[in-house]
Scaffold this motif. Structure first.
Motif, PDB file in Angstrom:
ATOM      1  N   SER A 205       0.832  -1.209   0.000  1.00 60.89           N
ATOM      2  CA  SER A 205       0.000   0.000   0.000  1.00 60.89           C
ATOM      3  C   SER A 205       0.866   1.259   0.000  1.00 60.89           C
ATOM      4  O   SER A 205       0.512   2.263  -0.631  1.00 60.89           O
ATOM      5  CB  SER A 205      -0.941   0.003   1.215  1.00 60.89           C
ATOM      6  N   GLN A 206       2.012   1.214   0.702  1.00 60.53           N
ATOM      7  CA  GLN A 206       2.933   2.356   0.704  1.00 60.53           C
ATOM      8  C   GLN A 206       3.479   2.613  -0.701  1.00 60.53           C
ATOM      9  O   GLN A 206       3.527   3.752  -1.163  1.00 60.53           O
ATOM     10  CB  GLN A 206       4.093   2.111   1.674  1.00 60.53           C
ATOM     11  N   ILE A 207       3.881   1.522  -1.370  1.00 59.37           N
ATOM     12  CA  ILE A 207       4.425   1.630  -2.731  1.00 59.37           C
ATOM     13  C   ILE A 207       3.360   2.186  -3.673  1.00 59.37           C
ATOM     14  O   ILE A 207       3.623   3.080  -4.475  1.00 59.37           O
ATOM     15  CB  ILE A 207       4.919   0.256  -3.240  1.00 59.37           C
ATOM     16  N   LYS A 208       2.142   1.675  -3.535  1.00 64.99           N
ATOM     17  CA  LYS A 208       1.041   2.120  -4.398  1.00 64.99           C
ATOM     18  C   LYS A 208       0.769   3.608  -4.207  1.00 64.99           C
ATOM     19  O   LYS A 208       0.570   4.354  -5.188  1.00 64.99           O
ATOM     20  CB  LYS A 208      -0.223   1.302  -4.083  1.00 64.99           C
ATOM     21  N   LYS A 209       0.783   4.050  -2.948  1.00 65.81           N
ATOM     22  CA  LYS A 209       0.510   5.452  -2.648  1.00 65.81           C
ATOM     23  C   LYS A 209       1.601   6.358  -3.212  1.00 65.81           C
ATOM     24  O   LYS A 209       1.307   7.412  -3.796  1.00 65.81           O
ATOM     25  CB  LYS A 209       0.401   5.643  -1.133  1.00 65.81           C
ATOM     26  N   LEU A 210       2.861   5.952  -3.085  1.00 63.35           N
ATOM     27  CA  LEU A 210       3.968   6.765  -3.580  1.00 63.35           C
ATOM     28  C   LEU A 210       3.960   6.836  -5.106  1.00 63.35           C
ATOM     29  O   LEU A 210       4.257   7.886  -5.688  1.00 63.35           O
ATOM     30  CB  LEU A 210       5.300   6.214  -3.071  1.00 63.35           C
ATOM     31  N   LYS A 211       3.616   5.735  -5.757  1.00 65.64           N
ATOM     32  CA  LYS A 211       3.543   5.733  -7.221  1.00 65.64           C
ATOM     33  C   LYS A 211       2.410   6.645  -7.708  1.00 65.64           C
ATOM     34  O   LYS A 211       2.567   7.372  -8.697  1.00 65.64           O
ATOM     35  CB  LYS A 211       3.336   4.299  -7.740  1.00 65.64           C
ATOM     36  N   ALA A 212       1.285   6.610  -6.998  1.00 65.34           N
ATOM     37  CA  ALA A 212       0.159   7.486  -7.355  1.00 65.34           C
ATOM     38  C   ALA A 212       0.546   8.946  -7.144  1.00 65.34           C
ATOM     39  O   ALA A 212       0.206   9.819  -7.958  1.00 65.34           O
ATOM     40  CB  ALA A 212      -1.067   7.132  -6.517  1.00 65.34           C
ATOM     41  N   PHE A 213       1.277   9.202  -6.071  1.00 64.08           N
ATOM     42  CA  PHE A 213       1.747  10.552  -5.744  1.00 64.08           C
ATOM     43  C   PHE A 213       2.612  11.088  -6.890  1.00 64.08           C
ATOM     44  O   PHE A 213       2.409  12.199  -7.383  1.00 64.08           O
ATOM     45  CB  PHE A 213       2.561  10.493  -4.444  1.00 64.08           C
ATOM     46  N   LYS A 214       3.568  10.280  -7.318  1.00 68.74           N
ATOM     47  CA  LYS A 214       4.459  10.682  -8.409  1.00 68.74           C
ATOM     48  C   LYS A 214       3.681  10.875  -9.711  1.00 68.74           C
ATOM     49  O   LYS A 214       3.888  11.861 -10.434  1.00 68.74           O
ATOM     50  CB  LYS A 214       5.571   9.639  -8.594  1.00 68.74           C
ATOM     51  N   SER A 215       2.789   9.949  -9.991  1.00 71.07           N
ATOM     52  CA  SER A 215       1.985  10.034 -11.211  1.00 71.07           C
ATOM     53  C   SER A 215       1.138  11.304 -11.231  1.00 71.07           C
ATOM     54  O   SER A 215       1.024  11.979 -12.261  1.00 71.07           O
ATOM     55  CB  SER A 215       1.086   8.798 -11.330  1.00 71.07           C
ATOM     56  N   ASN A 216       0.541  11.638 -10.091  1.00 77.98           N
ATOM     57  CA  ASN A 216      -0.272  12.856 -10.007  1.00 77.98           C
ATOM     58  C   ASN A 216       0.571  14.116 -10.211  1.00 77.98           C
ATOM     59  O   ASN A 216       0.115  15.093 -10.815  1.00 77.98           O
ATOM     60  CB  ASN A 216      -0.997  12.922  -8.663  1.00 77.98           C
ATOM     61  N   LEU A 217       1.803  14.098  -9.710  1.00 80.35           N
ATOM     62  CA  LEU A 217       2.699  15.238  -9.920  1.00 80.35           C
ATOM     63  C   LEU A 217       3.052  15.389 -11.394  1.00 80.35           C
ATOM     64  O   LEU A 217       3.091  16.512 -11.916  1.00 80.35           O
ATOM     65  CB  LEU A 217       3.980  15.069  -9.093  1.00 80.35           C
ATOM     66  N   ILE A 218       3.317  14.277 -12.062  1.00 74.94           N
ATOM     67  CA  ILE A 218       3.633  14.325 -13.497  1.00 74.94           C
ATOM     68  C   ILE A 218       2.446  14.892 -14.281  1.00 74.94           C
ATOM     69  O   ILE A 218       2.607  15.728 -15.169  1.00 74.94           O
ATOM     70  CB  ILE A 218       4.035  12.928 -14.014  1.00 74.94           C
ATOM     71  N   GLU A 219       1.233  14.448 -13.911  1.00 72.50           N
ATOM     72  CA  GLU A 219       0.026  14.969 -14.572  1.00 72.50           C
ATOM     73  C   GLU A 219      -0.134  16.462 -14.298  1.00 72.50           C
ATOM     74  O   GLU A 219      -0.561  17.232 -15.171  1.00 72.50           O
ATOM     75  CB  GLU A 219      -1.213  14.217 -14.071  1.00 72.50           C
ATOM     76  N   GLY A 220       0.223  16.873 -13.078  1.00 72.99           N
ATOM     77  CA  GLY A 220       0.148  18.288 -12.730  1.00 72.99           C
ATOM     78  C   GLY A 220       1.106  19.128 -13.552  1.00 72.99           C
ATOM     79  O   GLY A 220       0.754  20.220 -14.018  1.00 72.99           O
TER      80      GLY A 220
END
Length: 604
Positions: A546-561
């Protein structure tokens, strides 16, 4: 539904416990709205005593022996502030009608596009019956700024009478809400730090939060939110109880003062874009649910949705940014917090701390873990609190005496709660650490010790500035001052008058000397990338899926931003002089982010 004409396009958000504790008394007469924290009833009571003396108002102390002392203290102080503001406002209108110089100074503080400003300028040219015309115009068009209050929903500690737990309505946040609801104010309560279902349900006990037969709300609800989804969830939750959210106050997750509630990598620009396009959806959804709930309660039902404002705050520092947020995103107001800490006419800060703020550079403002809430907290290096805290650690007396216990929320050692910044808590933790000292490395020991002793007594530290500024005696253990500016403070380096700061906001003056200040969106982006890097660096060896999933989503959202910003800044007419630099920085941060590796889960 009738509403007062909004004089200004900015507001002063709540800051700490003390820094805006009396801001309405200072600025409301100018039509400037501000927010009082009602978390600390002891500070509130002492400020009531101070202002009662100052304005010659009879005062009788509300002691802790009174059954509902917390709520009564809050009600009494808010009523006093309301009384003082109304008197100052009436006197100010008289002054404006009688003094052309005062009127000219006031006009200079108004927004350039203000209809009221244009009306007053027109009357200034009319020499005949000047005084009477001005007086009539002011009576019709002017109103004081709002005296709003803030409740941090997490600060809802259970309270006890000796060992007996008191009913829920005597919890800290519940009692604060009751104190506001019972006051004479016609204003709003700003709820921050997320949803507290039990507290939200308590609103139903007060008729002032429901629309009257003219569709007016005597008391309004403002939700401080970090994204559209949380706004929709919380707004609908309240609507199902027949309660209307009158304003969503969007705040940058990291580029703000005080506690920083980081989003999952969602940036302010895309968040505002979503609110811009989905505001009607927010309104209709809540209206439909509210109508149904009011029908079930057999209460008055408004035929059309009530007013809804969208406002934003966090890291704004120039008139260009202010105008952009107003014009492009159609927000009703922009919050300016941190810069006002350098305006003695607006905020309550002691002289030494204000000097420290003036000298602060980027490296002095940092996201700390000093808060007992366990939430990252923006603060400043070199405060007196830091000095006193370190001396206690050096003397093997780490921890606070914990006199107020507002943050005694840890249930680790019992149902009555304990604060992680308290000596009582830290003694137990440090004793436990000593027992395992020989089984861990020196580096690990020092790191664990620092994590325990880093916590600071916010309850006292965030209140002391008002006592020092007003020469009110401070009793008990020396805690010094904690202050919680946002990173934006690095770009403001001098004490300024209220008039100068307001004119800076509207582009008629400039109080900021740092020409290298980044755009507010770029500054926030950098903070989020740094935050992600730090979150990855502190991962333990036992990392979870779950930690890995959250960090990957965090990075992905930043890239989209970043992609959103690259598209936006390639077509916009705003920020023309700095577009090329903004695009260069976006490319730089995209490259930096691409090099940030989120670890993979290793399956044994």
């Amino acid at each position: 539904m009738t509403t007062n004409k909004q004089l200004h396009t900015f507001h002063i958000p709540v800051m700490g416990l003390a820094f805006t504790i009396d801001s309405p008394i200072r600025v409301a007469k100018y039509g400037i709205s501000s927010v009082i924290s009602i978390a600390d009833d002891e500070l509130i009571e002492r400020m009531r005593a101070f202002y009662s003396r100052k304005f010659d108002v009879p005062y009788q102390e509300i002691t802790q022996k009174i059954h509902d002392y917390r709520a009564e203290r809050i009600t009494s102080y808010l009523n006093l502030v309301d009384k003082i503001v109304k008197e100052k406002f009436e006197n100010f209108k008289t002054e404006l009608a009688e003094s052309k110089q005062a009127l000219e100074n006031f006009i200079a503080m108004l927004p350039n596009k203000s209809e009221i400003k244009k009306g007053l300028e027109h009357l200034m040219e009319d020499g005949i019956a000047f005084k009477e015309n001005i007086k009539n115009y002011l009576e019709t068009n002017l109103s004081p700024g709002d005296i709003d209050v803030n409740i941090m929903t997490k600060l809802d500690k259970d309270n006890f009478d000796k060992k007996e737990q008191l009913p829920v309505e005597f919890n800290d946040a519940h009692a604060a809400l009751r104190g506001f609801a019972n006051s004479n104010l016609t204003s709003s309560v700003v709820l921050s730090a997320g949803m507290n279902p039990r507290l939200f349900a308590y609103f139903e006990n007060f008729s002032a939060f429901f629309p009257d037969f003219d569709n007016n709300l005597k008391k309004k609800i403002i939700l401080k939110v970090s994204d559209f989804r949380s706004a929709m969830i919380q707004g609908n939750f309240l609507a199902k109880k027949g309660l209307w959210v009158s304003e969503y106050r969007i705040e940058s997750g990291l580029n703000c003062g005080g506690h920083a509630f980081a989003t999952d990598g969602y940036l302010l620009g895309p968040i505002l874009e979503e609110f811009k396009h989905k505001k009607d959806q927010l309104i209709q959804s809540a209206h439909d649910l509210m109508v149904k709930a009011l029908g079930q309660k057999e209460m008055h039902i408004p035929s059309t949705p009530l007013d809804l404002k969208i406002t934003v705050q966090g890291g704004v520092g120039t008139a260009e940014e202010h105008d952009f947020l107003i014009d492009y995103y159609n927000v009703n107001s922009v919050g300016w917090g941190t810069p006002f800490l350098l305006v003695p006419e607006a905020t309550s800060v002691d002289k030494d701390t204000r000097e420290l703020l003036i000298e602060a550079k980027e490296e002095d403002l940092y996201l700390s873990h000093i808060s007992p809430l366990g939430v990252p907290f923006n603060t400043l290096r070199g405060t007196t609190n830091e000095m006193f805290k370190q001396k206690r650690i050096d003397d093997n007396k780490a921890g606070s005496s914990c006199p107020k216990k507002f943050l005694a929320l840890s249930k680790e050692f019992g149902a009555d709660g304990i604060c992680t910044a308290s000596k009582k808590y830290q003694d137990v933790k440090l004793d436990g650490l000593e027992e395992i000292k020989d089984t861990i490395s020196v580096e690990t020991f020092e790191k664990m010790k620092f994590d325990i002793t880093e916590k600071a007594c916010l309850c006292v530290g965030l209140a002391n500035a008002s006592y020092l500024e007003n020469d009110i005696k401070i009793t008990g253990q020396s805690q010094g001052v904690i202050i919680c500016p946002g990173p934006n403070m690095a770009y403001f380096d001098k004490e300024v008058s209220l008039s100068e700061m307001v004119q800076h906001i509207y582009g008629n003056a400039n109080v900021m000397t740092d020409v290298n200040r980044p755009n507010l969106f770029i500054k926030e982006l950098k903070m989020y990338i740094d935050y992600l890097k730090n979150e990855i660096s502190i991962l333990s060896n036992e990392v979870t899926a779950s930690q890995i999933k959250k960090l990957k989503a965090f990075k992905s959202n930043l890239i989209e931003g970043i992609d959103f910003y690259q598209n936006f800044f390639s077509t916009t007419n705003y920020f023309e002089k700095s577009i090329s630099e903004i695009q260069r920085q976006l490319n730089h941060y995209l490259k930096e982010l691409s090099g940030v590796e989120v670890p993979e889960l290793v399956v044994a």
